[in-house]
Design a protein around this motif. Structure first.
Motif, PDB file in Angstrom:
ATOM      1  N   GLU A 133      24.210  -4.780 -29.923  1.00 21.99           N
ATOM      2  CA  GLU A 133      25.537  -5.129 -30.808  1.00 21.99           C
ATOM      3  C   GLU A 133      25.456  -6.400 -31.209  1.00 21.99           C
ATOM      4  OE1 GLU A 133      28.666  -1.661 -29.891  1.00 21.99           O
ATOM      5  OE2 GLU A 133      28.491  -3.203 -28.156  1.00 21.99           O
ATOM      6  N   ILE A 134      25.700  -7.710 -30.992  1.00 16.96           N
ATOM      7  CA  ILE A 134      26.132  -8.690 -31.450  1.00 16.96           C
ATOM      8  C   ILE A 134      25.093  -9.584 -32.126  1.00 16.96           C
ATOM      9  CG2 ILE A 134      25.878 -11.330 -30.737  1.00 16.96           C
ATOM     10  CD1 ILE A 134      27.600 -10.747 -27.589  1.00 16.96           C
ATOM     11  N   GLU A 135      23.618  -8.973 -31.660  1.00 17.63           N
ATOM     12  CA  GLU A 135      22.740  -9.983 -32.666  1.00 17.63           C
ATOM     13  C   GLU A 135      22.266  -9.007 -33.769  1.00 17.63           C
ATOM     14  OE1 GLU A 135      18.709  -9.538 -30.588  1.00 17.63           O
ATOM     15  OE2 GLU A 135      20.469 -11.418 -29.259  1.00 17.63           O
ATOM     16  N   ALA A 136      23.091  -7.608 -33.878  1.00 21.25           N
ATOM     17  CA  ALA A 136      23.108  -7.407 -35.334  1.00 21.25           C
ATOM     18  C   ALA A 136      23.892  -7.389 -36.390  1.00 21.25           C
ATOM     19  CB  ALA A 136      23.322  -5.188 -34.831  1.00 21.25           C
ATOM     20  N   TYR A 137      24.935  -7.810 -35.724  1.00 20.63           N
ATOM     21  CA  TYR A 137      26.786  -8.580 -36.423  1.00 20.63           C
ATOM     22  C   TYR A 137      26.303 -10.013 -36.883  1.00 20.63           C
ATOM     23  CZ  TYR A 137      31.143 -10.364 -36.333  1.00 20.63           C
ATOM     24  OH  TYR A 137      32.294 -10.996 -37.396  1.00 20.63           O
ATOM     25  N   LEU A 138      25.645 -10.742 -35.808  1.00 19.24           N
ATOM     26  CA  LEU A 138      25.185 -11.854 -36.545  1.00 19.24           C
ATOM     27  C   LEU A 138      24.578 -11.448 -37.908  1.00 19.24           C
ATOM     28  CD1 LEU A 138      24.942 -14.405 -33.661  1.00 19.24           C
ATOM     29  CD2 LEU A 138      26.677 -13.535 -35.340  1.00 19.24           C
ATOM     30  N   GLU A 139      23.322 -10.955 -37.584  1.00 14.42           N
ATOM     31  CA  GLU A 139      22.212 -10.441 -38.974  1.00 14.42           C
ATOM     32  C   GLU A 139      22.809 -10.039 -39.567  1.00 14.42           C
ATOM     33  OE1 GLU A 139      18.274  -7.837 -39.455  1.00 14.42           O
ATOM     34  OE2 GLU A 139      19.386  -7.940 -37.078  1.00 14.42           O
ATOM     35  N   GLN A 140      23.864  -8.916 -39.700  1.00 14.43           N
ATOM     36  CA  GLN A 140      24.563  -8.149 -40.916  1.00 14.43           C
ATOM     37  C   GLN A 140      25.751  -9.015 -41.469  1.00 14.43           C
ATOM     38  OE1 GLN A 140      27.918  -5.908 -40.549  1.00 14.43           O
ATOM     39  NE2 GLN A 140      26.674  -3.893 -41.529  1.00 14.43           N
ATOM     40  N   MET A 141      25.246 -10.527 -40.926  1.00 11.22           N
ATOM     41  CA  MET A 141      26.872 -11.477 -41.591  1.00 11.22           C
ATOM     42  C   MET A 141      26.201 -12.329 -42.032  1.00 11.22           C
ATOM     43  SD  MET A 141      29.722 -10.675 -41.001  1.00 11.22           S
ATOM     44  CE  MET A 141      30.992 -11.932 -41.428  1.00 11.22           C
ATOM     45  N   GLY A 142      25.085 -12.467 -42.556  1.00 10.62           N
ATOM     46  CA  GLY A 142      23.821 -13.039 -42.540  1.00 10.62           C
ATOM     47  C   GLY A 142      23.830 -14.703 -41.219  1.00 10.62           C
ATOM     48  N   GLN A 143      24.233 -14.618 -40.561  1.00  7.43           N
ATOM     49  CA  GLN A 143      25.145 -15.932 -38.956  1.00  7.43           C
ATOM     50  C   GLN A 143      23.734 -16.509 -38.393  1.00  7.43           C
ATOM     51  OE1 GLN A 143      27.575 -18.240 -39.618  1.00  7.43           O
ATOM     52  NE2 GLN A 143      26.273 -19.116 -38.163  1.00  7.43           N
ATOM     53  N   GLU A 144      22.804 -17.564 -39.118  1.00  9.87           N
ATOM     54  CA  GLU A 144      21.940 -18.236 -37.606  1.00  9.87           C
ATOM     55  C   GLU A 144      22.498 -18.575 -36.020  1.00  9.87           C
ATOM     56  OE1 GLU A 144      20.778 -21.512 -40.007  1.00  9.87           O
ATOM     57  OE2 GLU A 144      19.156 -20.579 -41.589  1.00  9.87           O
ATOM     58  N   PHE A 145      21.922 -18.176 -35.643  1.00 13.63           N
ATOM     59  CA  PHE A 145      22.478 -19.087 -34.224  1.00 13.63           C
ATOM     60  C   PHE A 145      21.095 -20.283 -33.350  1.00 13.63           C
ATOM     61  CE2 PHE A 145      20.956 -15.037 -34.199  1.00 13.63           C
ATOM     62  CZ  PHE A 145      20.017 -14.861 -32.994  1.00 13.63           C
ATOM     63  N   CYS A 146      21.492 -20.328 -32.702  1.00 12.56           N
ATOM     64  CA  CYS A 146      20.452 -21.127 -31.796  1.00 12.56           C
ATOM     65  C   CYS A 146      19.680 -20.929 -30.462  1.00 12.56           C
ATOM     66  CB  CYS A 146      20.920 -22.723 -31.288  1.00 12.56           C
ATOM     67  SG  CYS A 146      21.764 -23.692 -32.183  1.00 12.56           S
ATOM     68  N   THR A 147      18.738 -20.892 -30.637  1.00 12.34           N
ATOM     69  CA  THR A 147      17.535 -20.110 -29.216  1.00 12.34           C
ATOM     70  C   THR A 147      17.439 -20.832 -28.112  1.00 12.34           C
ATOM     71  OG1 THR A 147      16.925 -18.691 -30.727  1.00 12.34           O
ATOM     72  CG2 THR A 147      15.891 -18.688 -28.481  1.00 12.34           C
ATOM     73  N   ASP A 148      18.231 -20.959 -27.262  1.00 10.21           N
ATOM     74  CA  ASP A 148      17.710 -22.257 -25.769  1.00 10.21           C
ATOM     75  C   ASP A 148      16.448 -21.380 -24.771  1.00 10.21           C
ATOM     76  OD1 ASP A 148      17.681 -23.328 -23.429  1.00 10.21           O
ATOM     77  OD2 ASP A 148      19.637 -23.181 -22.786  1.00 10.21           O
ATOM     78  N   ALA A 149      15.955 -22.098 -25.477  1.00 14.05           N
ATOM     79  CA  ALA A 149      14.222 -21.776 -24.365  1.00 14.05           C
ATOM     80  C   ALA A 149      14.313 -21.486 -23.558  1.00 14.05           C
ATOM     81  CB  ALA A 149      13.074 -23.574 -24.908  1.00 14.05           C
ATOM     82  N   THR A 150      15.010 -22.337 -22.403  1.00 11.79           N
ATOM     83  CA  THR A 150      14.920 -21.911 -21.243  1.00 11.79           C
ATOM     84  C   THR A 150      15.877 -20.550 -20.646  1.00 11.79           C
ATOM     85  OG1 THR A 150      17.719 -22.846 -21.108  1.00 11.79           O
ATOM     86  CG2 THR A 150      15.950 -24.349 -20.808  1.00 11.79           C
ATOM     87  N   ASN A 151      15.772 -19.959 -21.679  1.00  5.11           N
ATOM     88  CA  ASN A 151      17.025 -18.146 -21.245  1.00  5.11           C
ATOM     89  C   ASN A 151      15.186 -17.730 -21.397  1.00  5.11           C
ATOM     90  OD1 ASN A 151      19.561 -18.726 -21.514  1.00  5.11           O
ATOM     91  ND2 ASN A 151      19.546 -18.779 -23.710  1.00  5.11           N
ATOM     92  N   GLU A 152      14.133 -18.371 -21.496  1.00  6.28           N
ATOM     93  CA  GLU A 152      13.064 -17.351 -21.490  1.00  6.28           C
ATOM     94  C   GLU A 152      12.746 -17.622 -20.140  1.00  6.28           C
ATOM     95  OE1 GLU A 152      12.291 -14.914 -23.561  1.00  6.28           O
ATOM     96  OE2 GLU A 152      14.222 -16.005 -25.008  1.00  6.28           O
ATOM     97  N   MET A 153      12.805 -18.812 -19.376  1.00 10.34           N
ATOM     98  CA  MET A 153      12.096 -18.762 -18.391  1.00 10.34           C
ATOM     99  C   MET A 153      11.930 -17.934 -17.308  1.00 10.34           C
ATOM    100  SD  MET A 153      12.177 -22.917 -19.610  1.00 10.34           S
ATOM    101  CE  MET A 153      11.550 -23.002 -17.582  1.00 10.34           C
TER     102      MET A 153
END
Length: 491
Positions: free
Chosen positions: A179-199
């Motif tokens: 829901e959070i990511e869909a909301y940001l997509e609808q708002m056209g809002q960018e955000f950061c991605t922390d590479a350590t979250n994928e480790m």
């Protein structure tokens, strides 16, 4: 996922109101990493700011781990706040160094330093009711629940993350990551991605990438169902804590350097309340529950059936000793360093008591506490300042409204308090005049009456937990807190 932005905002608003997270006039310190969750939280709180009437400032913590990438995230948050005219404070820490120095993981060290930064920010707004808003979501809650379960925990650990914990609020806790990511997509809002979250070197990431997806394949609503179960467990845990507090009040006698647990009363308790009470008591004496395990609780419980004089060592320099009446929990003193012992005792006492001066007493007069471990005194009758201590020669108290005095020694004899326990009793004293023999009576001289202008309310935090007050915010401006400095507050 199709998400209506107004639906998300109303969903968050309903959650905030349901848990009474925010009141009109509050100031919110919002933790913003720049990731999807925290940016969504900031956007939603902005939308609701005028409706719920609060102020916002942002804290971003750079952990000293990811180098240039982390600096880019900090700049992103700074630019975002500047664009939206939100006050922003960027904090820089060296988490690896802090973790090494304090013997903890980088994850734990990062959390400690983040909350340190949030509370430092709080100090910039004296006189305001400041709360810390963080962006934990539904998946974070499920991950925490599984993490605690895998590591070993009880009811309280399985309750996972609370919507409100003291001054910390979590408005997105019931919102899914999708829901959070869909909301940001609808708002056209960018955000950061922390590479350590994928480790997958981090335990939580393994749960996030492996365990939760497997559960969602079994049932798409797994995280939501886990949240509902955690809510039930939290209610059960709260009930058990209240029962444990009542049991502690009945079974235990608190001293400056520990506590005594009466065997005859303790063994009449249900087993689950026995465990809860011991866990609560040890946590109070130690000042922390982090290193207390079910094995320590089991050892103390078994001590009741062993011979007098048998003892066990516990974390936080505590010792449990079998005595004739039951079991004593003692804080082990360092006899080689008397000065440090005094400091440790002072710190212990400061954690055990809270003091509040109430100047507008009109509302409070009908609610004068009759609880065993919360007492009210006429503040203006205190002549020398008050302190918490043990007994001294010459101590006395007033025993009736006429002001007749009785030596403390005689009072203790009349109350049939064993000689060995008298030097360990906690006393609230105004010079030699004993205001309160904690757990027993107060001096008649200090009782509140119709002529009282200011009230001193004192809570012994080793008593029932539902009597304890940690913040003058609970008074809604009717009073102010005074911290006990070296066990003495005289101003």
């Amino acid at each position: 996922m199709d998400v209506n932005s107004s639906t998300i905002i109303q969903k968050v608003k309903k959650f905030i109101l349901q848990h009474q997270m925010i009141e009109a006039g509050d100031h919110l310190v919002v933790g913003v990493s720049g990731g999807a969750d925290s940016i969504c939280l900031l956007l939603v709180l902005q939308k609701l700011r005028d409706v719920l009437d609060y102020q916002i400032s942002v804290v971003h913590v750079e952990h000293g781990i990811r180098g240039a990438e982390a600096e880019q995230d900090a700049e992103f948050v700074r630019s975002f706040c500047e664009k939206h005219r939100i006050q922003c404070h960027i904090c820089h820490y060296q988490v690896p160094e802090y973790a090494h120095a304090h013997g903890m993981s980088e994850e734990e060290a990062g959390r400690v330093l983040r909350y340190q930064a949030f509370r430092d920010e709080k100090q910039k707004y004296p006189g305001q009711n400041v709360k810390i808003a963080v962006a934990h979501n539904l998946q974070d809650h499920a991950e925490t629940m599984l993490f605690h379960l895998a590591r070993g925990t009880g009811i309280h650990g399985l309750a996972a993350i609370a919507p409100v914990n003291g001054d910390v609020i979590r408005p997105l806790l019931h919102i899914s990551r999708q829901e959070i990511e869909a909301y940001l997509e609808q708002m056209g809002q960018e955000f950061c991605t922390d590479a350590t979250n994928e480790m997958d070197v981090y335990s939580r990431n393994q749960i996030r990438h492996r365990a939760l997806p497997a559960l969602h394949e079994i049932n798409g609503g797994a995280a939501e169902h886990m949240y509902q179960t955690a809510q039930q467990l939290r209610e059960i845990g709260n009930y058990l804590q209240k029962q444990a507090a009542a049991a502690q009040e009945t079974c235990c006698r608190m001293f400056a350097d520990g506590a005594e647990i009466r065997k005859d009363l303790f063994l009449n308790l249900d087993a689950v309340i026995q465990g809860e009470m011991l866990y609560r008591l040890l946590g109070i004496l130690a000042g922390s529950r982090k290193d207390l395990t079910r094995d320590h609780i089991r050892q103390v419980r078994e001590l009741f059936n062993r011979q007098n004089g048998r003892q066990i060592q516990l974390p936080y320099k505590m010792q449990a000793v079998r005595v004739y009446s039951g079991v004593e929990i003692r804080l082990v003193k360092n006899v080689k360093n008397a000065e440090n012992t005094a400091v440790n005792k002072s710190d212990f006492l400061k954690k055990q008591f809270s003091f509040r001066i109430i100047e507008d007493i009109s509302e409070h007069m009908s609610q004068i506490s009759k609880k065993k471990y919360t007492k009210c005194f006429d503040y203006d009758k205190i002549k020398h300042g008050f302190c918490v201590r043990n007994r001294q020669p010459g101590d006395y108290l007033a025993i009736d409204a006429s002001g007749n005095h009785q030596k403390l020694k005689k009072y203790l004899v009349n109350e049939k308090i064993p000689v060995k326990e008298r030097d360990r009793l906690l006393l609230l004293a105004d010079g030699s005049h004993i205001m309160w023999v904690v757990g027993y009576r107060i001096s008649s001289y200090y009782k509140v009456n119709e002529h009282t202008r200011r009230i001193l309310e004192v809570t012994f935090c080793g008593g029932r937990e539902d009597e304890r007050t940690d913040s003058c915010n609970d008074f809604r401006g009717r009073g102010k807190c005074t911290n006990c400095r070296d066990c003495c507050a005289d101003q």
